[in-house]
Write an enzyme that holds these catalytic residues in place. Structure first.
Site, PDB file in Angstrom:
ATOM      1  N   LYS A   1       9.567 -28.114  -0.098  1.00 33.95           N
ATOM      2  CA  LYS A   1      10.411 -29.159  -0.669  1.00 33.95           C
ATOM      3  C   LYS A   1      10.149 -30.428   0.107  1.00 33.95           C
ATOM      4  O   LYS A   1      10.304 -30.469   1.329  1.00 33.95           O
ATOM      5  CB  LYS A   1      11.893 -28.797  -0.578  1.00 33.95           C
ATOM      6  CG  LYS A   1      12.811 -29.911  -1.100  1.00 33.95           C
ATOM      7  CD  LYS A   1      14.276 -29.654  -0.809  1.00 33.95           C
ATOM      8  CE  LYS A   1      15.130 -30.826  -1.306  1.00 33.95           C
ATOM      9  NZ  LYS A   1      16.565 -30.673  -0.964  1.00 33.95           N
TER      10      LYS A   1
ATOM     11  N   SER B   1      21.197 -28.816   2.912  1.00 30.36           N
ATOM     12  CA  SER B   1      21.779 -30.042   3.468  1.00 30.36           C
ATOM     13  C   SER B   1      23.017 -30.461   2.695  1.00 30.36           C
ATOM     14  O   SER B   1      24.060 -30.786   3.286  1.00 30.36           O
ATOM     15  CB  SER B   1      20.742 -31.171   3.450  1.00 30.36           C
ATOM     16  OG  SER B   1      19.618 -30.835   4.220  1.00 30.36           O
TER      17      SER B   1
END
Length: 349
Positions: A189, A62
């Protein structure tokens, strides 16, 4: 194939660079100011800077604006990262690559391309484009990660980030099911920031029963439970979690690596816990403040600290100069900068 190794092996792919507990940073992708072409020299320098401090690089996540990158650009960044690490003598540092896409088919394609480019592990997020249909469909979400992991030539990590996937938020039951049933899944995650979820998953996968009954396809890729922020790294370590993947690792890699070291050491020597808590406080406050400025804020701070950073790709925009300076001057940021300079051996300005 016959089983071998501590946890057994069920395939031909063997990770030459083990996935270890610790801290990882999603590396930004840097762009030239006019063309928005990749700024490869800045990218290479940053990958080496972060890895040299003991923080593992995650490419095309990201923070790396993966959604703005073509297939070829993703592969190029992985390739040059591997070359830069090797040239710096960091041959044993693994590369984790983001390979999530809109469809299962393209995700599998990106994962194969990442492996071919030199990635050791993949991290996969569910697309949020059809979140309205997928968010409440546990069977569809489970099938996505099952198929991707089964068809991937490298171990796959689950990326749970509701903010980047249209609100899709995997619960601890589903993640534990995937860990139990998919031997090529190597961790999760949790950028949802749910401490209870992290605690439940970490407890499940840390048991002797899990290790015995559910060996990984590759024993070099155990199932790691990683937070998406560093503001609760010390508490999560005591809950049997394994570290974090955090954007703050770009700004202060030495501080984040030191915090993890202190947290792990404190489990064996409680006299170290006060220092771990002190550093955790500095890091937690900075994580809270800097994360609110997102990618543009992180790039602004990198420009201040290291002379590179630049702007995100459009339609994302640069942080306003006044807001950027306020972020830099903020007491939380300056406390972290001071700590980073102390730990890296640099003289404070």
């Amino acid at each position: 194939m016959a089983a071998s190794g501590v946890n057994g092996v069920k395939g031909s792919h063997s990770a030459s660079r083990p996935l270890k507990p610790g801290v990882y940073a999603p590396i930004p992708s840097f762009f030239l100011p006019d063309s928005e072409d990749l700024d490869i020299p800045s990218f290479e320098a940053h990958v080496v800077r972060v890895a040299s401090a003991g923080v593992g690089p995650l490419i095309a996540g990201s923070m790396g604006e993966a959604i703005h990158l073509s297939h070829a650009e993703r592969a190029q960044l992985i390739h040059v990262a591997r070359k830069a690490l090797d040239s710096a003598g960091l041959l044993n540092v693994p590369i984790v690559a983001g390979t999530g896409a809109g469809s299962t088919r393209e995700t599998i394609e990106l994962t194969a391309e990442a492996a071919a480019a030199g990635a050791d592990y993949a991290i996969v997020i569910a697309s949020g484009y059809f979140a309205g249909a997928l968010a409440g469909n546990k069977a569809a979400l489970k099938a996505f990660w099952v198929e991707v992991s089964e068809k991937s030539p490298i171990p796959v990590m689950i990326y749970n980030y509701p903010g980047a996937s249209g609100g899709i938020d995997l619960d601890s039951d589903l993640i534990t099911e995937l860990a139990t049933e998919c031997s090529n899944i190597c961790g999760v995650k949790l950028t949802c920031g749910n401490v209870g979820k992290l605690t439940r998953i970490a407890d499940a996968v840390s048991s002797e029963e899990f290790v015995s009954l559910h060996p990984r396809k590759n024993p070099s890729a155990p199932f790691l439970v990683l937070g998406g922020f560093t503001d609760f790294l010390v508490p999560s370590t005591f809950a049997s979690a394994h570290g974090a993947i955090t954007g703050l690792g770009n700004v202060s890699p030495h501080s984040i690596a030191k915090l993890f070291e202190l947290a792990e050491s404190s489990k064996k020597d409680l006299s170290l816990l006060p220092e771990a808590q002190r550093v955790q406080g500095i890091v937690a406050r900075a994580d809270f403040t800097i994360a609110k400025a997102s990618i543009a804020g992180t790039k602004y701070l990198l420009e201040k600290l290291y002379g590179y950073g630049g702007s995100p790709r459009k339609p994302l925009f640069s942080i306003d100069a006044g807001a950027g300076q306020a972020l830099w001057d903020h007491a939380h940021t300056q406390a972290l900068v001071k700590l980073e300079r102390e730990l890296s051996g640099k003289i404070a300005k």
